[in-house]
Design an enzyme around this catalytic site. Structure first.
Site, PDB file in Angstrom:
ATOM      1  N   TYR A 131      -4.572  -1.098   2.919  1.00 38.18           N
ATOM      2  CA  TYR A 131      -3.759  -1.150   1.448  1.00 38.18           C
ATOM      3  C   TYR A 131      -3.759  -2.367   1.076  1.00 38.18           C
ATOM      4  O   TYR A 131      -2.820  -2.881   0.321  1.00 38.18           O
ATOM      5  CB  TYR A 131      -2.581  -0.608   1.576  1.00 38.18           C
ATOM      6  CG  TYR A 131      -2.606   1.053   2.299  1.00 38.18           C
ATOM      7  CD1 TYR A 131      -2.899   1.972   1.666  1.00 38.18           C
ATOM      8  CD2 TYR A 131      -2.312   1.248   3.790  1.00 38.18           C
ATOM      9  CE1 TYR A 131      -2.967   3.353   1.897  1.00 38.18           C
ATOM     10  CE2 TYR A 131      -2.448   2.533   4.095  1.00 38.18           C
ATOM     11  CZ  TYR A 131      -2.801   3.614   3.615  1.00 38.18           C
ATOM     12  OH  TYR A 131      -2.645   4.821   3.702  1.00 38.18           O
ATOM     13  N   TYR A 190       0.552   8.388  -2.365  1.00 38.01           N
ATOM     14  CA  TYR A 190       1.819   7.673  -1.990  1.00 38.01           C
ATOM     15  C   TYR A 190       1.497   6.060  -2.020  1.00 38.01           C
ATOM     16  O   TYR A 190       2.382   5.446  -1.982  1.00 38.01           O
ATOM     17  CB  TYR A 190       2.584   8.340  -0.820  1.00 38.01           C
ATOM     18  CG  TYR A 190       2.072   7.731   0.634  1.00 38.01           C
ATOM     19  CD1 TYR A 190       0.903   7.975   1.112  1.00 38.01           C
ATOM     20  CD2 TYR A 190       2.915   6.876   1.038  1.00 38.01           C
ATOM     21  CE1 TYR A 190       0.630   7.400   2.037  1.00 38.01           C
ATOM     22  CE2 TYR A 190       2.709   6.430   2.180  1.00 38.01           C
ATOM     23  CZ  TYR A 190       1.333   6.688   3.031  1.00 38.01           C
ATOM     24  OH  TYR A 190       1.091   6.036   3.998  1.00 38.01           O
ATOM     25  N   ARG A 191       0.167   5.670  -1.740  1.00 37.78           N
ATOM     26  CA  ARG A 191      -0.169   4.264  -1.362  1.00 37.78           C
ATOM     27  C   ARG A 191      -1.333   4.203  -1.540  1.00 37.78           C
ATOM     28  O   ARG A 191      -2.194   5.068  -1.345  1.00 37.78           O
ATOM     29  CB  ARG A 191       0.443   4.231   0.086  1.00 37.78           C
ATOM     30  CG  ARG A 191       0.543   2.809   0.908  1.00 37.78           C
ATOM     31  CD  ARG A 191       1.081   3.304   2.174  1.00 37.78           C
ATOM     32  NE  ARG A 191       0.945   1.974   2.929  1.00 37.78           N
ATOM     33  CZ  ARG A 191       1.425   1.857   4.212  1.00 37.78           C
ATOM     34  NH1 ARG A 191       1.713   2.900   4.989  1.00 37.78           N
ATOM     35  NH2 ARG A 191       1.517   0.697   4.923  1.00 37.78           N
TER      36      ARG A 191
HETATM   37  C1  LIG Z   1      -5.930   1.881  11.892  1.00 31.62           C
HETATM   38  C2  LIG Z   1      -4.834   1.637  11.190  1.00 31.62           C
HETATM   39  C3  LIG Z   1      -3.433   2.449  11.456  1.00 31.62           C
HETATM   40  C4  LIG Z   1      -2.429   2.687  10.739  1.00 31.62           C
HETATM   41  N1  LIG Z   1      -1.326   3.406  11.033  1.00 31.62           N
HETATM   42  C5  LIG Z   1      -0.313   3.376  10.164  1.00 31.62           C
HETATM   43  C6  LIG Z   1       0.730   4.355  10.261  1.00 31.62           C
HETATM   44  O1  LIG Z   1       1.052   4.990  11.564  1.00 31.62           O
HETATM   45  N2  LIG Z   1       2.066   4.212   9.555  1.00 31.62           N
HETATM   46  C7  LIG Z   1       1.727   3.296   8.515  1.00 31.62           C
HETATM   47  O2  LIG Z   1       2.816   3.210   7.875  1.00 31.62           O
HETATM   48  N3  LIG Z   1       0.840   2.479   8.224  1.00 31.62           N
HETATM   49  C8  LIG Z   1      -0.292   2.612   9.149  1.00 31.62           C
HETATM   50  N4  LIG Z   1      -1.107   1.722   8.810  1.00 31.62           N
HETATM   51  C9  LIG Z   1      -1.226   0.950   7.582  1.00 31.62           C
HETATM   52  C10 LIG Z   1      -0.446  -0.729   7.966  1.00 31.62           C
HETATM   53  O3  LIG Z   1      -1.468  -1.150   8.829  1.00 31.62           O
HETATM   54  C11 LIG Z   1       0.808  -0.544   8.424  1.00 31.62           C
HETATM   55  O4  LIG Z   1       1.616   0.079   7.395  1.00 31.62           O
HETATM   56  C12 LIG Z   1       1.372  -2.046   8.605  1.00 31.62           C
HETATM   57  O5  LIG Z   1       2.571  -2.232   9.061  1.00 31.62           O
HETATM   58  C13 LIG Z   1       1.462  -2.773   7.404  1.00 31.62           C
HETATM   59  O6  LIG Z   1       1.695  -4.167   7.539  1.00 31.62           O
HETATM   60  P1  LIG Z   1       2.661  -5.198   7.483  1.00 31.62           P
HETATM   61  O7  LIG Z   1       3.797  -4.311   8.262  1.00 31.62           O
HETATM   62  O8  LIG Z   1       2.444  -6.540   8.019  1.00 31.62           O
HETATM   63  O9  LIG Z   1       3.217  -5.222   6.045  1.00 31.62           O
HETATM   64  P2  LIG Z   1       2.691  -6.436   4.911  1.00 31.62           P
HETATM   65  O10 LIG Z   1       1.393  -6.640   4.771  1.00 31.62           O
HETATM   66  O11 LIG Z   1       3.534  -7.566   5.341  1.00 31.62           O
HETATM   67  O12 LIG Z   1       3.398  -5.824   3.476  1.00 31.62           O
HETATM   68  C14 LIG Z   1       2.922  -4.567   3.110  1.00 31.62           C
HETATM   69  C15 LIG Z   1       3.125  -5.029   1.548  1.00 31.62           C
HETATM   70  O13 LIG Z   1       4.575  -5.065   1.139  1.00 31.62           O
HETATM   71  C16 LIG Z   1       5.035  -6.229   0.293  1.00 31.62           C
HETATM   72  N5  LIG Z   1       5.958  -6.859   1.068  1.00 31.62           N
HETATM   73  C17 LIG Z   1       5.915  -7.094   2.231  1.00 31.62           C
HETATM   74  N6  LIG Z   1       7.036  -8.004   2.708  1.00 31.62           N
HETATM   75  C18 LIG Z   1       7.600  -8.206   1.565  1.00 31.62           C
HETATM   76  C19 LIG Z   1       9.008  -9.138   1.334  1.00 31.62           C
HETATM   77  N7  LIG Z   1       9.731  -9.413   2.582  1.00 31.62           N
HETATM   78  N8  LIG Z   1       9.315  -8.921   0.170  1.00 31.62           N
HETATM   79  C20 LIG Z   1       8.762  -8.079  -0.902  1.00 31.62           C
HETATM   80  N9  LIG Z   1       7.537  -7.421  -0.627  1.00 31.62           N
HETATM   81  C21 LIG Z   1       6.996  -7.578   0.497  1.00 31.62           C
HETATM   82  C22 LIG Z   1       3.778  -6.772   0.064  1.00 31.62           C
HETATM   83  O14 LIG Z   1       3.254  -6.604  -1.283  1.00 31.62           O
HETATM   84  C23 LIG Z   1       2.769  -6.510   1.210  1.00 31.62           C
HETATM   85  O15 LIG Z   1       1.463  -6.576   0.641  1.00 31.62           O
HETATM   86  C24 LIG Z   1      -2.510   1.806   9.289  1.00 31.62           C
HETATM   87  C25 LIG Z   1      -3.524   1.024   9.182  1.00 31.62           C
HETATM   88  C26 LIG Z   1      -4.752   0.941  10.243  1.00 31.62           C
HETATM   89  C27 LIG Z   1      -6.008   0.235   9.580  1.00 31.62           C
END
Ligand SMILES: Cc1cc2nc3c(=O)[nH]c(=O)nc-3n(C[C@H](O)[C@H](O)[C@H](O)COP(=O)(O)OP(=O)(O)OC[C@H]3O[C@@H](n4cnc5c(N)ncnc54)[C@H](O)[C@@H]3O)c2cc1C
Length: 533
Positions: free
Chosen positions: A91, A478-479
């Protein structure tokens, strides 16, 4: 050196120097080498002119430093893109939506400010990962569980803000719904607290979401309106026991009754775990070898049902699970069997009650430990750099929300399968309907990304068409990855795009210089909208 769009080299250099004065020279990154980790490793625009690339990154340590960075950015009109841990792979990863933006990397702000066992919540900063929170609970021997997504290295705040989901109790799986109270730095450097947090000295900031007046927390979900610097998250009092059982039904159309039973059990909280539906006849990608003699996913229902009957294979199964006291969990499984027995030919297996916390043997063979609230990275093997995927560079995911009915599943699958085949989309995984949220399903249509621009171009064209076709049938995403965020927003078009116009009006009011997360989820600030049109 790359500069942000519309920003002179002098202003950019002055801003960088000012950022260094705030956070220290070591925490401002401008070299190509230092910016490489801020590329989206799963980008569908890899090495193309439109790839989303940051011009710099700044990593503050405190909310006050975030405020100072935002004031400088606002003064010099520098676009800023906040990330928490930047693990949003599939994403957008750590890359900004608007190329040239400066990534505000919040991973140094990784303090767990509070864990309250009695009221079952934590107050965290953006850099706190699921691993961090889990370890803190274990180290302090607290009787609490977390709900986590598959990748444990993601942040509690980042995942919740991007509408992420997990795998345990239904009250905690929707991570945005499980948050309570935020601290937010706005584009001009102003800081506010939501809910009860607006009351100085509030004693219930993490217990009461709604505070007083309109509920504004939703404005910060998938948005470009603020930098969330603190957030409360509700935790689950560690359950005494867990049980999982499997219900099987023999015919294709039995899914209609099966989903209704599951919905009833979930909506009455008789069943708390995430229901996991499966069928050997679902098209799992298009390259999975079928067992000998098994009809393919597009064979006739008569053939499929005959095979199912011959081999004593349920057409559909659903794994149901329960968390709670052992007597209650046992009774809930017994009740589930009674309820589902109304479906002719229903079969049941499992249902053993396991005392919590899980012992190592309880975890044997589990690909993911998320149903026990244990973060891990094992699921990552399905996505990239593994034998499961060719090419192995990663994936993008089309994620339509579909109704939580059996008919909804059948219709959506037929549509997705036919459309993906016609458009020759490189689908590597088409998941069964996922029930992480209680009232709908999401289907993940995962497509391989490549480092071959021609292949990526074909995938992008097909992906865009799939988004439109799904929307025409009433299924909204949704995303999605940044390359498609405008396309998805365009599908939410009721009353001449009233929702987008509302978002734009709020954006213009709160961030008049349009510097924060420009373009995220299709909302562009005024100056860039005018340029585009
Ligand atoms: C193999 C695989 C499995 C996955 N499984 C899941 C799953 O089970 N469930 C799921 O939900 N997702 C899943 N994901 C998607 C993703 O990897 C996760 O959601 C992951 O937790 C998102 O990264 P992050 O928490 O570092 O968010 P970030 O990358 O830090 O944040 C996501 C986005 O939110 C915004 N943001 C972040 N922090 C802030 C802030 N403090 N203030 C304002 N805006 C902000 C930014 O735009 C950012 O790009 C998966 C991905 C892969 C590749």
């Amino acid at each position: 050196m790359r500069t942000p769009p519309g920003v002179s080299a002098e202003d950019f250099a002055a801003a960088i120097a000012a950022f260094q004065a705030v956070v220290g020279r070591d925490w401002v990154f401008t070299s190509d080498e230092d910016l490489e980790p801020y590329r989206d490793a799963y980008s569908i625009l890899w090495s193309e002119p439109d790839e989303r690339i940051a011009s710099a990154a700044v990593a503050p340590l405190t909310a006050e430093e975030v405020q100072a960075v935002m004031r400088i950015a606002n003064d010099k009109r520098i676009p800023i893109y906040p990330i928490s841990t930047g693990k949003n792979l599939g994403y957008g990863g750590a890359a900004p939506v608007l190329s040239g933006s400066i990534v505000l990397d919040l991973k140094r702000m990784n303090r767990i400010l509070e864990i309250d066992e009695r009221s079952a919540y934590a107050l965290v900063e953006p850099g706190v990962t699921y691993f961090d929170l889990y370890r803190a609970i274990q180290d302090r021997k607290l009787n609490l569980w977390i709900d986590c997504p598959d990748p444990g290295w993601g942040s509690v705040i980042g995942n919740a803000l991007d509408y992420g989901g997990g795998y345990t109790h239904s009250s905690y799986r929707n991570h945005f719904d499980a948050h309570c109270g935020m601290e937010v730095v706005l584009a001009d450097g102003e800081v506010l607290r939501t809910g009860m947090g607006a009351l100085p000295g509030a004693r219930t900031w993490q217990q009461n979401k709604y505070g007083y007046g309109p509920f504004v927390d939703g404005l910060f979900k998938q948005s470009s309106l603020g930098v969330v610097t603190k957030m409360g998250i509700w935790l689950y009092p560690a359950p005494e026991a867990y049980a999982a059982g499997v219900i099987g039904v023999p015919r294709k159309a039995d899914i209609n009754a099966l989903v209704d039973v599951i919905n009833y059990l979930e909506n009455t909280v008789t069943m708390q775990g995430m229901p996991v539906f499966a069928s050997p006849f679902l098209p799992l990608g298009f390259a999975v070898p079928l067992p000998p003699g098994m009809p393919s996913s597009d064979a006739s229902v008569v053939e499929q049902e005959a095979y199912a009957a011959r081999t004593n294979t349920p057409f559909w199964t659903v794994t149901v699970s329960y968390y709670g006291p052992p007597e209650v969990v046992k009774a809930q499984w017994e009740y589930t069997k009674k309820k589902a027995s109304a479906i002719p030919g229903a079969s049941f297996s499992g249902g053993d009650v396991i005392a919590m916390p899980p012992k190592p043997e309880d975890l044997t063979g589990m690909l993911s430990k998320s149903p026990f609230g244990i973060p891990a990275l094992s699921i990552f093997s399905i996505g990239a750099r593994s034998e499961h995927s060719d090419p192995t560079e990663g994936h993008i995911t089309c994620s339509p929300i579909i109704p939580r009915t059996g008919e909804g599943i059948t219709e959506a699958y037929e549509l997705i399968q036919k459309t993906a085949q016609r458009l020759e989309l490189p689908v590597t995984v088409l998941t069964p309907p996922i029930g992480c949220w209680a009232r709908t399903f999401v289907i993940l249509v995962m497509m391989a990304v490549s480092h071959d621009p021609e292949k990526n171009k074909r995938t992008r064209t097909g992906f865009r068409e799939l988004i439109k076709i799904l929307a025409d049938h009433g299924y909204g995403e949704y995303r999605t990855a940044p390359a498609f965020q405008d396309d998805v927003m365009a599908t939410y078009s009721f009353n001449n795009h009233a929702l987008l116009r509302f978002h734009e009006a709020v954006k213009d009011a709160i961030d008049p210089n349009g510097i924060l997360s420009a373009g995220r989820y299709g909302v562009w600030p005024r100056h860039l909208r005018e340029k585009k049109s």
